[in-house]
Design a protein around this motif. Structure first.
Motif, PDB file in Angstrom:
ATOM      1  N   GLY A 172      -9.214   8.120   1.386  1.00  9.72           N
ATOM      2  CA  GLY A 172      -8.594   7.066   1.554  1.00  9.72           C
ATOM      3  C   GLY A 172      -7.249   7.933   0.732  1.00  9.72           C
ATOM      4  N   SER A 198      -1.099   5.890   4.007  1.00  6.98           N
ATOM      5  CA  SER A 198      -2.383   5.379   2.911  1.00  6.98           C
ATOM      6  C   SER A 198      -3.153   6.343   4.338  1.00  6.98           C
ATOM      7  CB  SER A 198      -2.646   4.086   2.877  1.00  6.98           C
ATOM      8  OG  SER A 198      -4.952   4.424   2.670  1.00  6.98           O
ATOM      9  N   THR A 219      -6.466   6.004   4.327  1.00  4.73           N
ATOM     10  CA  THR A 219      -7.042   4.750   4.975  1.00  4.73           C
ATOM     11  C   THR A 219      -6.829   3.589   6.236  1.00  4.73           C
ATOM     12  OG1 THR A 219      -8.883   4.440   2.757  1.00  4.73           O
ATOM     13  CG2 THR A 219      -9.160   2.238   4.473  1.00  4.73           C
TER      14      THR A 219
END
Length: 281
Positions: free
Chosen positions: A77, A139, A141
């Protein structure tokens, strides 16, 4: 991250086995066993490695390490820009390993690989920028956990990335620097002077890279809803099948055509999509 490091070689080898099987069926052949890539890899590691120079072995190890690092950081992530930078660094190691061999086929393959990198890198950069504009983060994630799938806002960039995957997967019509097929006029191109366990490490690195690239495809589909995961897997399989189909339908083109087509797709699909996002944002 740990699952990627452990499972990516098995998934990558299995995908290559499926690739060979489907290709054989498309050509009216029986084809090798599904697990043949693993048999081939075992055979490579059991053979004596004839190394041109020690520096080449170091560079191939760097190519593998940075490919593993790229995928591990992605599935952990991490930051998408750093991930794509690591992917480019792995490519540089591979090109340098080919340049270090005193072979005209390797040198020509390295030159074509550099040309391929010039072709697909703008689209890769657009993918990272596009995701940032939509989700306000680099990111992985954060992108995967957004409210809506990225493909809803980035259809052009998705098409452009799927297009350059033909180059990254080393499929015809863009298998210019090296090829698994017999039609390559440079013998094996970049891997002409690589053999034994070093060639096995190269193949392993490509398996890691292929799983990472399909992970980027999945990132366009994933969102905070659990049902986006099976949809992303199906889309990845469909994209891979499409690449196999293209590989068997289209003849290989010259590097000028590759550059022209890829940059046209980048400009028309990718840049247009990005400009629309900026205007409506």
């Amino acid at each position: 991250m740990l699952l990627y490091i452990l499972l990516a070689p098995f998934l990558g080898g299995l995908l290559q086995g499926i690739d060979r099987k489907i290709t054989a069926r498309m050509q009216g052949r029986q084809g090798p066993p599904l697990l043949q890539p693993f048999y081939d890899l075992y055979k490579l590691f059991s053979k004596q490695s004839l190394v041109v120079n020690k520096f080449q072995s170091f560079l191939i190890c760097g190519f593998l390490i940075f490919n593993v690092f790229t995928g591990a950081l992605f599935f952990w992530g991490g930051d998408l820009l750093l991930i794509f930078f690591a992917l480019t660094l792995a490519e540089i190691f591979f090109i340098m390993s080919s340049c270090s061999a005193n072979s005209p086929f390797s040198s020509m393959g390295a030159q074509r690989e550099l040309m391929q990198a010039m072709t697909y890198e703008p689209m890769v950069l657009l993918v990272a920028i596009g995701f940032y504009v939509v989700t306000d983060t680099f990111s992985v994630t954060g992108i995967a956990g957004s409210a809506h799938s990225g493909i809803l806002y980035l259809p052009g960039i998705f098409i452009g990335f799927a297009f350059i995957l033909t180059i990254k997967f080393r499929k015809s019509p863009f298998d210019l620097s090296m090829s698994h097929h017999a039609h390559q006029e440079m013998v094996k191109g970049m891997t002409t002077e690589i053999s034994g366990n070093i060639l096995g490490l190269t193949e392993l690195a490509h398996w890691y890279e292929n799983i990472f690239l399909l992970g980027v495809v999945a990132l366009f589909i994933l969102n905070k809803n659990w049902w986006s995961i099976p949809i992303a897997i199906v889309v990845c399989l469909l994209i891979y099948f499409l690449e196999i189909l293209i590989d068997n339908v289209f003849p290989r083109v010259k590097w000028k055509s590759m550059l022209k087509y890829a940059w046209l797709v980048t400009l028309i699909a990718g840049v247009t999509n990005f400009m629309v996002l900026v205007l409506i944002g």
